[in-house]
Design a protein around this motif. Structure first.
Motif, PDB file in Angstrom:
ATOM      1  N   TYR A  31      28.587  47.284  51.716  1.00 48.05           N
ATOM      2  CA  TYR A  31      29.534  46.930  50.664  1.00 48.05           C
ATOM      3  C   TYR A  31      29.839  48.115  49.749  1.00 48.05           C
ATOM      4  O   TYR A  31      30.968  48.296  49.291  1.00 48.05           O
ATOM      5  CB  TYR A  31      28.991  45.780  49.811  1.00 48.05           C
ATOM      6  N   PHE A  32      28.829  48.919  49.463  1.00 58.01           N
ATOM      7  CA  PHE A  32      29.010  50.029  48.521  1.00 58.01           C
ATOM      8  C   PHE A  32      29.531  51.297  49.177  1.00 58.01           C
ATOM      9  O   PHE A  32      30.164  52.131  48.521  1.00 58.01           O
ATOM     10  CB  PHE A  32      27.678  50.337  47.803  1.00 58.01           C
ATOM     11  N   TYR A  76      33.225  52.914  48.692  1.00 55.88           N
ATOM     12  CA  TYR A  76      33.580  53.609  47.452  1.00 55.88           C
ATOM     13  C   TYR A  76      33.290  55.105  47.569  1.00 55.88           C
ATOM     14  O   TYR A  76      34.056  55.936  47.075  1.00 55.88           O
ATOM     15  CB  TYR A  76      32.798  53.010  46.278  1.00 55.88           C
ATOM     16  N   ALA A 111      40.330  51.845  45.004  1.00 53.80           N
ATOM     17  CA  ALA A 111      39.014  51.359  44.593  1.00 53.80           C
ATOM     18  C   ALA A 111      39.128  50.067  43.796  1.00 53.80           C
ATOM     19  O   ALA A 111      38.345  49.124  43.988  1.00 53.80           O
ATOM     20  CB  ALA A 111      38.294  52.424  43.765  1.00 53.80           C
ATOM     21  N   ASP A 112      40.114  50.004  42.907  1.00 55.33           N
ATOM     22  CA  ASP A 112      40.319  48.780  42.122  1.00 55.33           C
ATOM     23  C   ASP A 112      40.680  47.607  43.026  1.00 55.33           C
ATOM     24  O   ASP A 112      40.236  46.468  42.799  1.00 55.33           O
ATOM     25  CB  ASP A 112      41.415  49.001  41.079  1.00 55.33           C
ATOM     26  N   THR A 140      37.530  46.324  44.734  1.00 59.32           N
ATOM     27  CA  THR A 140      36.700  45.539  43.815  1.00 59.32           C
ATOM     28  C   THR A 140      37.284  44.147  43.597  1.00 59.32           C
ATOM     29  O   THR A 140      36.574  43.135  43.666  1.00 59.32           O
ATOM     30  CB  THR A 140      36.570  46.263  42.472  1.00 59.32           C
ATOM     31  N   LEU A 177      36.731  41.998  46.736  1.00 61.10           N
ATOM     32  CA  LEU A 177      35.357  41.535  46.905  1.00 61.10           C
ATOM     33  C   LEU A 177      35.036  40.387  45.948  1.00 61.10           C
ATOM     34  O   LEU A 177      34.338  39.432  46.319  1.00 61.10           O
ATOM     35  CB  LEU A 177      34.381  42.694  46.692  1.00 61.10           C
ATOM     36  N   LEU A 178      35.536  40.462  44.730  1.00 56.22           N
ATOM     37  CA  LEU A 178      35.329  39.356  43.792  1.00 56.22           C
ATOM     38  C   LEU A 178      35.988  38.081  44.306  1.00 56.22           C
ATOM     39  O   LEU A 178      35.398  36.996  44.252  1.00 56.22           O
ATOM     40  CB  LEU A 178      35.886  39.730  42.418  1.00 56.22           C
TER      41      LEU A 178
END
Length: 353
Positions: free
Chosen positions: A140-141, A144, A161-162, A165, A168-169
């Protein structure tokens, strides 16, 4: 279904939006997720390297080797071209959603108690849930960090990147709907709305991310980006419909239906049942579902759901795919790129039978 090279005469958009001369790009390098993974691993030696190999790198190498069609990578490339990107989309960019999707599969399998995944045992069945969860979180990380390697303007990298994120939320909110309620706890008229939102967030937003990453990296303007993300979301929902319905209808995928039914998961098969069954018949299905979750044989319930879905069940995802394709016809998008997407959607539909 084989990945398409998606070549052809492409047109690049200049800074002022005017069309430049057609380009004939070189064929893209083969997208190999395992090779990509091995080349990007952090350098290490000694005792720590051995432990990392055993508990993280080797298990992920084997799991990523089952990556299959690389549909999500192709969707990134589609987004790049539909936004007017020049040449081929960067391979690293194309593989970011594949990495995220692989992470989500590992976590889903832990949460669902799954036995199989992509022709092999679920990862937690091989290395245990603790190590599998750690490996999924690492995946998951990782995107980035990979974004920083891309030769993109800083503003585009931040936007990508935004978007990751935010996606994923949304995906985790969709998973909460999937895990948070069983079919027998939902009223017949409530279930379709929950499944629609669950699928939009859990699957639709991930495919919207694929197309959106390609478009953002290519410098898409807001209106075009919005159109392409709506297209991607619609494709994702259609894919979820195909996945849910073929699990119930096609013998080769019945094992997936068994996992869903044993957990009492709301799916699109239940949506069709809720829409087509009488209140009495639907309550009977819910009672069967509760019994299956308690350990009875799931095959009779699968057969009952298949009958409730009807012979035209797969017309619904096919119509959803057609509606997604129609979204691309309303904008000034590169014609060759649009045709490549439509061809890919046709292959996808045929692959599901």
């Amino acid at each position: 279904m084989k990945a398409t090279g998606m070549t052809g005469a492409l047109r690049c958009l200049s800074a002022d939006g005017l069309r430049a001369e057609p380009l004939r790009p070189e064929p893209p390098p083969a997208l190999d997720l395992v090779t990509f993974f091995e080349r990007r691993l952090p350098a290490a030696s000694g005792v720590c390297e051995g432990v990392w190999q055993d508990t993280l790198y080797a298990p992920l190498r084997e799991f990523l080797g089952r990556s299959g069609k690389l549909l999500r990578a192709r969707l990134v490339a589609h987004g790049w071209r539909l936004a007017g990107g020049c040449g081929e989309a960067p391979p690293t960019l194309c593989l970011l959603p594949e990495i995220l999707h692989s992470a989500s599969l590992i976590v889903d399998d832990i949460q669902d108690g799954a036995v199989l995944r992509r022709g092999g045992p679920a990862l937690h069945r091989v290395i245990g849930p603790e190590r599998a969860l750690n490996a999924a979180n690492w995946l998951y990380f990782w995107p980035y960090r990979l974004l920083d390697e891309l030769r993109l303007p800083a503003a585009r990298r931040r936007a990508c990147a935004d978007l990751i994120t935010a996606t994923l939320l949304d995906c985790h909110r969709g998973q909460a709907l999937d895990l948070g309620v069983q079919v027998w706890a939902l009223a017949q008229d409530e279930l379709p709305a929950l499944v629609a939102e669950q699928s939009r967030l859990k699957t639709g937003r991930l495919t919207a991310l694929c197309v959106g990453l390609g478009a953002l990296a290519a410098g898409a303007r807001p209106r075009r980006l919005d159109t392409l993300q709506r297209f991607g979301e619609q494709v994702g929902v259609a894919l979820q419909m195909l996945d849910d319905l073929t699990a119930v209808l096609l013998p080769a995928r019945h094992h997936k239906a068994g996992e869903d039914l044993a957990a009492g998961r709301p799916t699109f098969a239940w949506v069709l049942a809720a829409q087509r069954c009488s209140a009495f018949a639907y309550r009977a299905l819910q009672q069967q579902a509760r019994a299956v979750a308690g350990g009875t044989d799931w095959q009779p319930l699968r057969a009952s759901l298949a009958e409730a879905c009807g012979d035209d069940a797969l017309d619904h995802p096919r119509a959803a795919l057609a509606a997604a394709g129609a979204l691309l016809g309303g904008g000034a998008l590169p014609a060759a790129a649009v045709q490549e997407v439509l061809t890919d959607l046709e292959r996808l539909e045929r692959a599901y039978g």
